[in-house]
Design a protein around this motif. Sequence first.
Motif, PDB file in Angstrom:
ATOM      1  N   LEU A 110       0.847  -1.188   0.000  1.00 39.78           N
ATOM      2  CA  LEU A 110       0.000   0.000   0.000  1.00 39.78           C
ATOM      3  C   LEU A 110       0.883   1.238   0.000  1.00 39.78           C
ATOM      4  CD1 LEU A 110      -2.453  -1.051   2.872  1.00 39.78           C
ATOM      5  CD2 LEU A 110      -2.891  -1.210   0.413  1.00 39.78           C
ATOM      6  N   SER A 111       0.469   2.243  -0.767  1.00 39.41           N
ATOM      7  CA  SER A 111       1.173   3.525  -0.756  1.00 39.41           C
ATOM      8  C   SER A 111       0.139   4.626  -0.833  1.00 39.41           C
ATOM      9  CB  SER A 111       2.131   3.628  -1.942  1.00 39.41           C
ATOM     10  OG  SER A 111       2.795   4.876  -1.925  1.00 39.41           O
ATOM     11  N   TRP A 112       0.335   5.694  -0.089  1.00 42.70           N
ATOM     12  CA  TRP A 112      -0.628   6.796  -0.044  1.00 42.70           C
ATOM     13  C   TRP A 112       0.044   8.155  -0.147  1.00 42.70           C
ATOM     14  CZ3 TRP A 112       1.054   3.595   3.593  1.00 42.70           C
ATOM     15  CH2 TRP A 112       1.724   4.143   4.682  1.00 42.70           C
ATOM     16  N   ALA A 113       1.359   8.179  -0.263  1.00 45.40           N
ATOM     17  CA  ALA A 113       2.108   9.429  -0.401  1.00 45.40           C
ATOM     18  C   ALA A 113       3.418   9.138  -1.112  1.00 45.40           C
ATOM     19  CB  ALA A 113       2.370  10.051   0.968  1.00 45.40           C
ATOM     20  N   LEU A 114       3.990  10.144  -1.714  1.00 37.67           N
ATOM     21  CA  LEU A 114       5.254  10.003  -2.406  1.00 37.67           C
ATOM     22  C   LEU A 114       6.323   9.463  -1.463  1.00 37.67           C
ATOM     23  CD1 LEU A 114       6.705  10.569  -5.106  1.00 37.67           C
ATOM     24  CD2 LEU A 114       7.281  12.813  -4.184  1.00 37.67           C
ATOM     25  N   ASN A 115       7.005   8.415  -1.894  1.00 41.61           N
ATOM     26  CA  ASN A 115       8.092   7.790  -1.125  1.00 41.61           C
ATOM     27  C   ASN A 115       7.648   7.213   0.215  1.00 41.61           C
ATOM     28  OD1 ASN A 115      10.062   8.450  -3.116  1.00 41.61           O
ATOM     29  ND2 ASN A 115      10.039  10.537  -2.347  1.00 41.61           N
ATOM     30  N   GLN A 116       6.383   6.852   0.320  1.00 39.53           N
ATOM     31  CA  GLN A 116       5.863   6.254   1.562  1.00 39.53           C
ATOM     32  C   GLN A 116       5.012   5.046   1.189  1.00 39.53           C
ATOM     33  OE1 GLN A 116       3.756   9.010   4.040  1.00 39.53           O
ATOM     34  NE2 GLN A 116       4.215   7.815   5.840  1.00 39.53           N
ATOM     35  N   ALA A 117       5.406   3.870   1.693  1.00 40.13           N
ATOM     36  CA  ALA A 117       4.677   2.649   1.363  1.00 40.13           C
ATOM     37  C   ALA A 117       4.925   1.593   2.431  1.00 40.13           C
ATOM     38  CB  ALA A 117       5.114   2.121  -0.002  1.00 40.13           C
TER      39      ALA A 117
END
Length: 107
Positions: free
Chosen positions: A63-70
Amino acid sequence: FQTLLKELGGDTVDQRTTDYRTITTEAELADVAAQIRRAGLAAIDTETTDLDVFNAELVGLSLSWALNQAVYIPLRHQGAPAQLSWERVRGMLAELFADPKVRWVAH
C-alpha cells in the motif's frame, strides 16, 4: 555518472527521504489505514505465488498513499517470523476499501 548529471543540469544526486516498511501488527495496520483515510487516495499491489490468476495465492499486499511512503503486509510467507492473517487484514481494511472518500489505484 557525474558527466551525465552535469549534462542533465544538476550538480547533486537527489537524496530522497523514504519511509518503506513491513507491517506485522494490528496497531501498525490501523495507523496506516488512518493515514490512507486522511490522504483520500492510495495505491494497492498484490504479491502472489503465480502470475496465472486461476492458480495464484495471495501472499502479501503493498500500500502507498504518499510520495516515497509505502508499506508491505506479508500474509502467507512461509517461515516468516511475524505476519498478520489475510482474514484479519481484510477485516481491518474492509471499511477503508468500501469508503467512497478513498480512491484506489491498482494494477
